[in-house]
Design a protein around this motif. Structure first.
Motif, PDB file in Angstrom:
ATOM      1  N   GLU A  56     -34.919  59.320   1.977  1.00 27.88           N
ATOM      2  CA  GLU A  56     -33.891  60.272   2.392  1.00 27.88           C
ATOM      3  C   GLU A  56     -32.845  60.515   1.313  1.00 27.88           C
ATOM      4  O   GLU A  56     -32.127  61.499   1.358  1.00 27.88           O
ATOM      5  N   SER A  57     -32.734  59.602   0.340  1.00 28.18           N
ATOM      6  CA  SER A  57     -31.714  59.750  -0.709  1.00 28.18           C
ATOM      7  C   SER A  57     -32.303  59.433  -2.082  1.00 28.18           C
ATOM      8  O   SER A  57     -31.901  58.455  -2.737  1.00 28.18           O
ATOM      9  N   PRO A  58     -33.261  60.208  -2.542  1.00 30.64           N
ATOM     10  CA  PRO A  58     -33.840  59.943  -3.866  1.00 30.64           C
ATOM     11  C   PRO A  58     -32.850  60.290  -4.964  1.00 30.64           C
ATOM     12  O   PRO A  58     -31.906  61.061  -4.760  1.00 30.64           O
ATOM     13  N   ASP A  59     -33.071  59.689  -6.151  1.00 29.59           N
ATOM     14  CA  ASP A  59     -32.259  60.043  -7.308  1.00 29.59           C
ATOM     15  C   ASP A  59     -32.583  61.466  -7.735  1.00 29.59           C
ATOM     16  O   ASP A  59     -33.691  61.976  -7.521  1.00 29.59           O
ATOM     17  N   LYS A  60     -31.616  62.103  -8.393  1.00 30.38           N
ATOM     18  CA  LYS A  60     -31.838  63.475  -8.847  1.00 30.38           C
ATOM     19  C   LYS A  60     -32.946  63.490  -9.906  1.00 30.38           C
ATOM     20  O   LYS A  60     -32.903  62.687 -10.851  1.00 30.38           O
ATOM     21  N   PRO A  61     -33.947  64.338  -9.773  1.00 30.58           N
ATOM     22  CA  PRO A  61     -35.058  64.352 -10.745  1.00 30.58           C
ATOM     23  C   PRO A  61     -34.575  64.697 -12.147  1.00 30.58           C
ATOM     24  O   PRO A  61     -33.594  65.428 -12.338  1.00 30.58           O
ATOM     25  N   ASP A  62     -35.297  64.158 -13.126  1.00 32.92           N
ATOM     26  CA  ASP A  62     -35.007  64.444 -14.530  1.00 32.92           C
ATOM     27  C   ASP A  62     -35.726  65.737 -14.924  1.00 32.92           C
ATOM     28  O   ASP A  62     -36.957  65.781 -14.959  1.00 32.92           O
ATOM     29  N   LEU A  63     -34.974  66.790 -15.227  1.00 34.41           N
ATOM     30  CA  LEU A  63     -35.558  68.088 -15.560  1.00 34.41           C
ATOM     31  C   LEU A  63     -35.484  68.393 -17.054  1.00 34.41           C
ATOM     32  O   LEU A  63     -35.698  69.527 -17.469  1.00 34.41           O
ATOM     33  N   SER A  64     -35.135  67.385 -17.860  1.00 35.32           N
ATOM     34  CA  SER A  64     -34.960  67.640 -19.290  1.00 35.32           C
ATOM     35  C   SER A  64     -36.269  68.056 -19.965  1.00 35.32           C
ATOM     36  O   SER A  64     -36.244  68.631 -21.052  1.00 35.32           O
ATOM     37  N   MET A  65     -37.404  67.793 -19.341  1.00 39.94           N
ATOM     38  CA  MET A  65     -38.680  68.153 -19.958  1.00 39.94           C
ATOM     39  C   MET A  65     -39.015  69.633 -19.761  1.00 39.94           C
ATOM     40  O   MET A  65     -39.960  70.141 -20.358  1.00 39.94           O
ATOM     41  N   ILE A  66     -38.275  70.330 -18.922  1.00 37.57           N
ATOM     42  CA  ILE A  66     -38.527  71.765 -18.711  1.00 37.57           C
ATOM     43  C   ILE A  66     -37.868  72.536 -19.853  1.00 37.57           C
ATOM     44  O   ILE A  66     -36.648  72.604 -19.947  1.00 37.57           O
ATOM     45  N   GLN A  67     -38.676  73.109 -20.733  1.00 33.37           N
ATOM     46  CA  GLN A  67     -38.162  73.806 -21.900  1.00 33.37           C
ATOM     47  C   GLN A  67     -38.338  75.314 -21.816  1.00 33.37           C
ATOM     48  O   GLN A  67     -37.560  76.063 -22.404  1.00 33.37           O
ATOM     49  N   ASP A  68     -39.370  75.794 -21.132  1.00 31.01           N
ATOM     50  CA  ASP A  68     -39.692  77.218 -21.130  1.00 31.01           C
ATOM     51  C   ASP A  68     -39.018  77.984 -20.002  1.00 31.01           C
ATOM     52  O   ASP A  68     -39.273  79.174 -19.818  1.00 31.01           O
ATOM     53  N   PHE A  69     -38.178  77.315 -19.236  1.00 26.70           N
ATOM     54  CA  PHE A  69     -37.511  77.974 -18.112  1.00 26.70           C
ATOM     55  C   PHE A  69     -36.024  77.622 -18.125  1.00 26.70           C
ATOM     56  O   PHE A  69     -35.655  76.489 -18.450  1.00 26.70           O
ATOM     57  N   ALA A  70     -35.204  78.593 -17.796  1.00 24.82           N
ATOM     58  CA  ALA A  70     -33.791  78.314 -17.516  1.00 24.82           C
ATOM     59  C   ALA A  70     -33.706  77.806 -16.083  1.00 24.82           C
ATOM     60  O   ALA A  70     -34.328  78.372 -15.181  1.00 24.82           O
ATOM     61  N   VAL A  71     -32.946  76.735 -15.880  1.00 25.88           N
ATOM     62  CA  VAL A  71     -32.899  76.073 -14.570  1.00 25.88           C
ATOM     63  C   VAL A  71     -31.480  76.115 -14.025  1.00 25.88           C
ATOM     64  O   VAL A  71     -30.527  75.791 -14.732  1.00 25.88           O
ATOM     65  N   LEU A  72     -31.368  76.530 -12.782  1.00 21.85           N
ATOM     66  CA  LEU A  72     -30.073  76.535 -12.101  1.00 21.85           C
ATOM     67  C   LEU A  72     -30.220  75.765 -10.797  1.00 21.85           C
ATOM     68  O   LEU A  72     -31.055  76.102  -9.959  1.00 21.85           O
ATOM     69  N   GLU A  73     -29.423  74.701 -10.639  1.00 23.91           N
ATOM     70  CA  GLU A  73     -29.502  73.894  -9.421  1.00 23.91           C
ATOM     71  C   GLU A  73     -28.978  74.664  -8.218  1.00 23.91           C
ATOM     72  O   GLU A  73     -27.959  75.338  -8.296  1.00 23.91           O
ATOM     73  N   LYS A  74     -29.689  74.552  -7.098  1.00 25.46           N
ATOM     74  CA  LYS A  74     -29.274  75.217  -5.856  1.00 25.46           C
ATOM     75  C   LYS A  74     -29.016  74.220  -4.730  1.00 25.46           C
ATOM     76  O   LYS A  74     -28.942  74.603  -3.575  1.00 25.46           O
TER      77      LYS A  74
END
Length: 630
Positions: A56-74
């Motif tokens: 129910e309370s996982p750690d926030k995923p590591d998204l540093s490996m995403i290079q080809d996309f701009a990422v905006l948290e929602k």
């Protein structure tokens, strides 16, 4: 019997809680990626979810490996549920623990891109999602919409400000637009905004443009391009190149929904069960619905050549000013005594963007610091029109000072390609000697009055006669016995409880009055809306805004919410809670979207405005009938 039931319920709940705790601690976790689509347009955003099962309370995923996309948290939310079933005395508990992270992704380039496997950690366990392939296709071109990206210069020096201008040409009504300007995220640049225009307040020509986590101020105009009239939305950003070389500026895109036309929509109703004919006429229940199509429009690409600053001739004190600058000085007074304060105002002029302008420390400029006392701190400066203004207080140290000397501002002239210095004009001063303050002045000896000499007298009656003040007398004015004899004190003691009772009664009256007012607003909300609707003019330029405000006021009164900035998201759940059907909810959503689209995207003919008013009237009548208002 009651006791036995209580014990049984306690055991059941305890076991359920224990099982839930053990289950949550020991259950394995898993994670998967869910995408809105695996084929998207370049520059168009899409939703990605990371769905975690077993925690129910996982750690926030590591998204540093995403290079080809701009990422905006929602954001994220728990996705847990549980149920207990008892069959023939046997209890079965079903627990589901989960969490969903939501993101908005925008592809940065064409082709088949790989969304890499992402690590998720929870409850001391680590799992990975699967990698996902996403096909990014090029947006189609159309004459209805165009997007242009322009630079103020294509060859600049490092650190020289460059104005980036985005111009979006629109020939149809649009809504839900989303810009993606990748140059603003390139590490080769530092970005900034131009100062806000003076006529911003109450000027409806300006529009706030969301740019991912950033924003820009756009301005709406009407222009002709290749013989065709367009509504143009234009905004600007300042780029500061941080490194030399040729920097490629990729395409920018804008994704949006465009209204391509209207079509009739027939809505069935409860009377259909009784009248299977055309007695009421289809027009009564027909509505025109917008035909909306999603577009993605790409801009041109561009290249910026950035040259290094020459080493030869570089001044010792340089504050990274590149461009063409000038500076003027002004003194608050020119006739002073030594030590008197003088407010020195320095006004810097230069390129359009001056927020980055800083002055060299004045206390390190010998011609000034040798004759003036200068604090180390200096005002940060503020923008006034096309100038940046700094103020500093200085004090002349002696009467030999005849002027405030010329003050330098070193900079690199990008037009000449050379190091230059802007100088202020010297300011003549008349400085007089101040009167010297002596120790006697400081002590104020001359003003002291000699105390009256008193002669001690010998009294034969004892030492009591030497007391001269009234402190020997005991003040009995505040004794309780005195309060009881005083009408004033008795009034105060009796008045406090009465005041408390009065305040309590007033507070209860206010609460009852507020509750009654809310009930009156709830009952009268429909009548207020219909009365407002009659006052609207279909030919007014503010028609869509006024209609949307009336709808917000109605829903705010019905749902007991603040009406000023209500959105469809704010009212969806409350309307569902009051029994509003999905069909009626969709009509409410369409009314919001249509009004907002007209407000920001264009105008409406008088006939279409009248139809929109009829649709709004029918919508509120249905809400009045179907809603469980209380």
């Amino acid at each position: 019997m009651v006791k036995r039931n209580f014990v049984f319920l306690f055991v059941v709940l305890s076991q359920a809680l224990l099982w839930g705790t053990i289950s949550l601690a020991q259950s394995p976790i898993s994670a998967r990626i869910a995408l809105e689509s695996q084929e998207v347009y370049l520059g168009a955003s899409f939703v990605m979810q990371i769905q975690v099962e077993g925690a129910e309370s996982p750690d926030k995923p590591d998204l540093s490996m995403i290079q080809d996309f701009a990422v905006l948290e929602k954001g994220g939310q728990q996705n847990s549920r549980s149920s207990v079933t008892i069959i023939n005395g046997r209890m079965v508990r079903d627990d589901h623990h989960g969490y969903i992270f939501s993101y908005e992704l925008v592809p940065k380039k064409l082709g088949v891109l790989i969304l890499p496997a992402l690590k998720v950690t929870a409850n001391g366990q680590t799992v990975w999602t699967d990698a996902v392939r996403i096909k990014v296709i090029k947006p189609a071109t159309t004459d209805e919409f165009k997007l242009f990206m322009e630079l103020s210069d294509h060859v600049v020096y490092v650190g020289q400000p460059v104005t980036l201008t985005m111009s979006w040409y629109i020939s149809k009504n649009v809504n839900e637009f989303n810009f993606f300007v990748p140059v603003l995220e390139q590490p080769e640049f530092k970005t900034a905004d131009l100062p806000l225009p003076a006529d911003l307040a109450n000027n409806k020509a300006y529009l706030e443009i969301p740019l991912g986590s950033d924003r820009a101020l756009g301005k709406k105009t009407t222009e002709s391009l290749n013989g065709k009239e367009y509504l143009v939305v234009r905004f600007k950003k300042i780029l500061f190149p941080k490194q030399t070389g040729e920097i490629h500026l990729p395409q920018s895109t804008v994704a949006f929904n465009a209204v391509m036309g209207l079509q009739n929509q027939t809505r069935r109703n409860q009377f259909d069960r009784f009248f299977n004919d055309d007695f009421f006429g289809n027009s009564l229940f027909n509505q025109q619905r917008e035909v909306v199509k999603k577009f993605v429009v790409a801009s041109n690409e561009s290249v910026l050549k950035v040259k290094p600053l020459p080493v030869e001739g570089r001044p010792d004190v340089f504050t990274d000013l590149v461009g063409q600058y000038s500076m003027q000085a002004e003194a608050s007074v020119t006739e002073v005594q030594t030590g008197d304060p003088i407010t020195l105002t320095l006004r810097v002029s230069g390129p359009d963007f001056l927020d980055n302008v800083e002055l060299p420390p004045l206390n390190q400029f010998p011609p000034l610091s040798q004759n003036f006392k200068i604090p180390a701190e200096m005002s940060p400066g503020k923008i006034e029109g096309k100038h940046k203004v700094f103020t500093q207080t200085i004090r002349p140290l002696n009467a030999r000072v005849k002027e405030i000397p010329a003050i330098p501002l070193p900079y690199f002239d990008s037009a000449k390609g050379s190091w230059e210095t802007a100088w202020t004009q010297p300011i003549p001063l008349k400085v007089a000697e101040a009167r010297t303050i002596t120790a006697k002045d400081a002590e104020g000896v001359a003003l002291m009055v000699q105390p009256e000499q008193k002669v001690l007298e010998t009294q034969d009656s004892g030492i009591a006669y030497n007391y001269e003040d009234l402190s020997v007398l005991e003040n009995q004015a505040f004794y309780p016995s005195v309060w009881l004899r005083s009408p004033v004190w008795m009034g105060l003691l009796a008045g406090m409880p009465l005041l408390y009772v009065a305040l309590l009664g007033w507070t209860r009256w206010r609460l009852n009055n507020d509750s009654g007012q809310e009930k009156r607003q709830l009952r009268q909300a429909g009548n207020v809306f219909f009365k407002t609707l009659k006052s609207l003019s279909p030919e007014s330029a503010e028609f869509s805004r006024d209609l949307l405000n009336a709808l917000r006021q109605y829903l705010g009164s019905k749902l007991k919410l603040k009406a000023q900035a209500l959105t469809i998201s704010d009212v969806t759940q409350p309307l569902q809670d009051r029994g509003i059907s999905e069909d009626l909810l969709n009509q409410t959503r369409q009314m919001f979207e249509q009004c907002e689209a007209l407000r920001y995207g264009g105008s409406l003919s008088a006939s279409n405005a009248t139809q929109l008013m009829d649709s709004a009237k029918n919508l509120v009548q249905e809400l009045e009938k179907k809603g469980k208002w209380s």
